[in-house]
Write an enzyme that holds these catalytic residues in place. Structure first.
Site, PDB file in Angstrom:
ATOM      1  N   GLU A 292       4.816  -9.253  14.085  1.00  0.00           N
ATOM      2  CA  GLU A 292       4.168  -9.602  15.352  1.00  0.00           C
ATOM      3  C   GLU A 292       4.638 -10.986  15.823  1.00  0.00           C
ATOM      4  O   GLU A 292       4.968 -11.172  16.982  1.00  0.00           O
ATOM      5  CB  GLU A 292       2.662  -9.564  15.170  1.00  0.00           C
ATOM      6  CG  GLU A 292       1.928  -9.449  16.483  1.00  0.00           C
ATOM      7  CD  GLU A 292       0.436  -9.316  16.277  1.00  0.00           C
ATOM      8  OE1 GLU A 292       0.004  -9.131  15.127  1.00  0.00           O
ATOM      9  OE2 GLU A 292      -0.280  -9.411  17.291  1.00  0.00           O
TER      10      GLU A 292
ATOM     11  N   ARG B  14       0.833  -1.221   0.000  1.00  0.00           N
ATOM     12  CA  ARG B  14       0.000   0.000   0.000  1.00  0.00           C
ATOM     13  C   ARG B  14       0.855   1.253   0.000  1.00  0.00           C
ATOM     14  O   ARG B  14       0.437   2.319  -0.451  1.00  0.00           O
ATOM     15  CB  ARG B  14      -0.982  -0.025   1.171  1.00  0.00           C
ATOM     16  CG  ARG B  14      -2.196  -0.870   0.863  1.00  0.00           C
ATOM     17  CD  ARG B  14      -2.899  -1.325   2.099  1.00  0.00           C
ATOM     18  NE  ARG B  14      -2.207  -2.464   2.689  1.00  0.00           N
ATOM     19  CZ  ARG B  14      -2.434  -2.949   3.878  1.00  0.00           C
ATOM     20  NH1 ARG B  14      -3.349  -2.418   4.622  1.00  0.00           N
ATOM     21  NH2 ARG B  14      -1.756  -3.971   4.328  1.00  0.00           N
TER      22      ARG B  14
HETATM   23  P1  AMP Z   1       4.106  -2.551  11.932  1.00  0.00           P
HETATM   24  O1  AMP Z   1       5.383  -3.077  11.359  1.00  0.00           O
HETATM   25  O2  AMP Z   1       3.630  -3.283  13.139  1.00  0.00           O
HETATM   26  O3  AMP Z   1       4.191  -1.044  12.180  1.00  0.00           O
HETATM   27  O4  AMP Z   1       2.966  -2.794  10.849  1.00  0.00           O
HETATM   28  C1  AMP Z   1       2.810  -1.934   9.772  1.00  0.00           C
HETATM   29  C2  AMP Z   1       2.462  -2.657   8.500  1.00  0.00           C
HETATM   30  O5  AMP Z   1       1.452  -3.633   8.692  1.00  0.00           O
HETATM   31  C3  AMP Z   1       1.924  -1.661   7.481  1.00  0.00           C
HETATM   32  O6  AMP Z   1       2.468  -1.981   6.201  1.00  0.00           O
HETATM   33  C4  AMP Z   1       0.417  -1.838   7.531  1.00  0.00           C
HETATM   34  O7  AMP Z   1      -0.140  -1.769   6.244  1.00  0.00           O
HETATM   35  C5  AMP Z   1       0.180  -3.212   8.155  1.00  0.00           C
HETATM   36  N1  AMP Z   1      -0.763  -3.189   9.306  1.00  0.00           N
HETATM   37  C6  AMP Z   1      -0.463  -3.434  10.610  1.00  0.00           C
HETATM   38  N2  AMP Z   1      -1.540  -3.363  11.398  1.00  0.00           N
HETATM   39  C7  AMP Z   1      -2.581  -3.046  10.572  1.00  0.00           C
HETATM   40  C8  AMP Z   1      -3.994  -2.788  10.793  1.00  0.00           C
HETATM   41  N3  AMP Z   1      -4.553  -2.868  12.019  1.00  0.00           N
HETATM   42  N4  AMP Z   1      -4.754  -2.447   9.720  1.00  0.00           N
HETATM   43  C9  AMP Z   1      -4.200  -2.376   8.486  1.00  0.00           C
HETATM   44  N5  AMP Z   1      -2.908  -2.590   8.215  1.00  0.00           N
HETATM   45  C10 AMP Z   1      -2.092  -2.934   9.243  1.00  0.00           C
END
Ligand code: AMP
Length: 179
Positions: A99, A62
């Protein structure tokens, strides 16, 4: 309507996707709304209007859509940061935390030159693991990371703070509680 309200109303929130307990913030509805899409792109780069930006780096997938539009707006080049194995030329690679477990992302080794001014773009920052990996990769190649921009912040997960602690200015447009 305020920017917050305007954008918030175009995001579709899907409970328990991709798994139970996760609220998925779907930006495809924002992208499909001409006014909201333009507004989000304009606002993401607004603090850097008039300053020199060499490249915009977008995180798969995205971040490619938003980042491409942001690059056009900023008259900058675009650099894709992809999951491993997708780029055809010589790449540099970094492991980043998800995660559960780790994955690897990469970019072409010649995609940014030393000293280039780069803005990182993705749709959402949660734990910050993905963006942290991207910042490290860009810095490893000698880029100056001017900022990281996201439409959505999930502040309870601490990702934006993690980037600020790495001296990366963070711009987000709206935030949601929880994860
Ligand atoms: P992070 O590495 O935990 O900051 O996760 C960010 C990535 O995961 C981004 O590329 C987001 O598009 C996706 N992402 C994580 N959580 C969500 C959520 N609740 N809704 C949509 N996309 C998410």
């Amino acid at each position: 309507m305020s920017l917050e309200g305007d954008l918030r109303s175009t995001i579709r929130n899907i409970p328990d996707y991709p798994k139970k307990g996760i609220m998925f913030h779907d930006i495809t509805t924002l992208l499909g709304d001409a006014r909201a899409f333009r507004r989000a792109v304009d606002e993401l780069v607004q603090p850097w209007a008039g300053s020199k930006v060499d490249k915009v780096a977008g995180i798969e997938a995205r971040g490619f859509i938003l980042g491409g539009a942001v690059a056009h707006q900023a008259s900058a080049g675009f650099v894709p940061i992809r999951k491993k194995g997708k780029l055809p030329h010589t790449t540099v690679r970094i492991a980043y935390s998800l995660e559960y477990g780790i994955d690897e992302m990469e970019m072409h080794e010649d995609a940014v030159k030393k000293g280039e001014r780069v803005i990182l773009v993705d749709d959402l920052i949660a734990t910050g693991g993905t963006a942290e990996g991207a910042v490290k990769l860009l810095r490893q190649m000698g880029a100056e990371v001017l900022a990281a921009c996201f439409v959505i912040d999930l502040p309870d997960l601490g990702g934006a703070q993690k980037l600020r602690d790495m001296d990366v200015p963070v711009r987000t447009l709206i935030s949601f509680e929880g994860h």
